[in-house]
Enzyme design. Sequence first.
Site, mmCIF file in Angstrom:
data_model
loop_
_atom_site.group_PDB
_atom_site.id
_atom_site.type_symbol
_atom_site.label_atom_id
_atom_site.label_comp_id
_atom_site.label_asym_id
_atom_site.label_seq_id
_atom_site.Cartn_x
_atom_site.Cartn_y
_atom_site.Cartn_z
ATOM 1 C CD1 TRP A 54 -9.028 124.032 92.401
ATOM 2 C CD2 TRP A 54 -7.721 123.085 93.967
ATOM 3 N NE1 TRP A 54 -9.592 122.829 92.776
ATOM 4 C CE2 TRP A 54 -8.825 122.227 93.727
ATOM 5 C CE3 TRP A 54 -6.774 122.702 94.914
ATOM 6 C CZ2 TRP A 54 -8.999 121.015 94.404
ATOM 7 C CZ3 TRP A 54 -6.951 121.493 95.583
ATOM 8 C CH2 TRP A 54 -8.042 120.666 95.333
ATOM 9 C CG ASP B 193 -2.991 123.847 89.622
ATOM 10 O OD1 ASP B 193 -3.101 122.865 88.855
ATOM 11 O OD2 ASP B 193 -3.590 123.935 90.716
ATOM 12 C CE LYS C 214 -9.523 117.712 89.454
ATOM 13 N NZ LYS C 214 -8.672 118.625 90.208
#
Length: 360
Positions: A102, A172, A196
Site C-alpha cells: 500500500w 493511511d 476494513k
Amino acid sequence: MNRVFNFSAGPAALPEPVLERARSEWMDFRGAGMSVMEMSHRGKIFMEIAEKAESDVRTLLEVPDDYAVLFLQGGATGQFAAVPLNLQPGGQGMDYVDTGAWSVKAIKEARKFGPVNVVASSKDSGYASIPDPSEWRLDPDAAYLHYTPNETIGGVEFHFVPDAGTVPLVADMSSTILSRPLDVSRYGVIYAGAQKNIGPAGVTLVIVRGDLLERNSGPVPAIVDYALQASNDSMYNTPPTLAWYLSGLVFEWLLEQGGLPAIAEVNQRKAAKLYHFVDNSEFYRNPVEVSARSWMNAPFILADAALDGSFLKQAAEAGLSGLKGHRSVGGMRASLYNAVPEAAVDALIEFMADFEQRHA
Ligand SMILES: *Cc1c(COP(=O)(O)O)cnc(C)c1O
C-alpha cells in the site's frame, strides 16, 4: 441461516448486532416510511444520522475540536491523490515511508503531483519489518511525511507513531483505524477506506487538522477538496448515505463495547493467541519480525505450499472463510478486525491444529 467466521481482508466482517439493527430499520427507517437509501441527504432524518456518526467517531477517537472529520468517496486510493493535491503548496518534496504494497501504491500516485522522497524502505528485507526510524532520511522542509501504519497485505504494523517534527504526519489507517486508542493530535491527516474496520465499502473517513485545510495553492478537484468538503459538511455532492449510516451503527456498537480501550484489549488478545500458536508450530510460519506484527492482518504460510488448496477447502467446510493470502504473496492471511469475534480465532486455531496433525 448459516453465518461463517469471516477472516476476509476487505470488504470484511461487520458486527452482527449492526447487521441485525440495519435489518430491523431496513424497510421503514424509524417511522420515515422509507429506507435510509431512499431519502434525501439534506433531509432532517439523514442530517441527524450524519451528525450522530460524526459525533460518535469524534468521541471514539477523541478527535480534537480543531480537526475536520470528513466522510468522502473514492476509498483510500482516492486519498493517495487527495493528499498531495491538498497538502503540497507547490514544488515542495513529499516524504514517504515504504513498508509494503500500500505504501508503494501511495508513492506511485504522489509522484504524479510532485517530487517524492522515499525516506526509508523495507523492500530489501521482503517487507517483513519497519525500517529503523533513526535511519530515515527526513526532509525538514517536506510538505508532509506519509506512512502506512498497517500494511494489510504484508501484515506489518507500526506499534509507534513516527516523529515528523514540525512536518505534518499523514497516515493511511485503512486497516487499523479504531482497533485501539489513537492520539489524533500527532497527525496532520488520517484517512481510511471504510471496508476494513469501519463499515461497508463506499465511504472514506478523512480527519484533517484545521490549519491544513487551506494549504493547497493549485486547482484541486472539488470532490477531494478538503476545505470545500469541510465547509459543506461532506455534502458538497451526494454522499454515500447508506455506507455513512452503517458506519454510524458500527461507531455506536463500538461505544457499547466500551470504546477503543476495550476493543484494543480484545484485538491484542486475538492476535497474540494466533501468533503464539503459529510460533509454537513446526508446520505454520509467520515471516514478519515479531516487533512489527500486525494485530489486524496475520499472514501465515504452511510448511508445504502444495497443501494450500486442501487447507482452504477444509477450512471453508469448517465454516472458516476468507483465509487465502493476497495473490501477490500467497499463503494464508487471517484478518482479525474489530468485528471478528475471539471465538472465530479460537475456532481457527483449533482447525489449524487439527489440520497440522493430519498432515505434518
Ligand atoms: C484496502 C487498503 C487500501 C485501498 O483501499 P480502497 O478503498 O480500495 O482504495 C489502501 N491502503 C490500505 C492500507 C488498505 O488496507
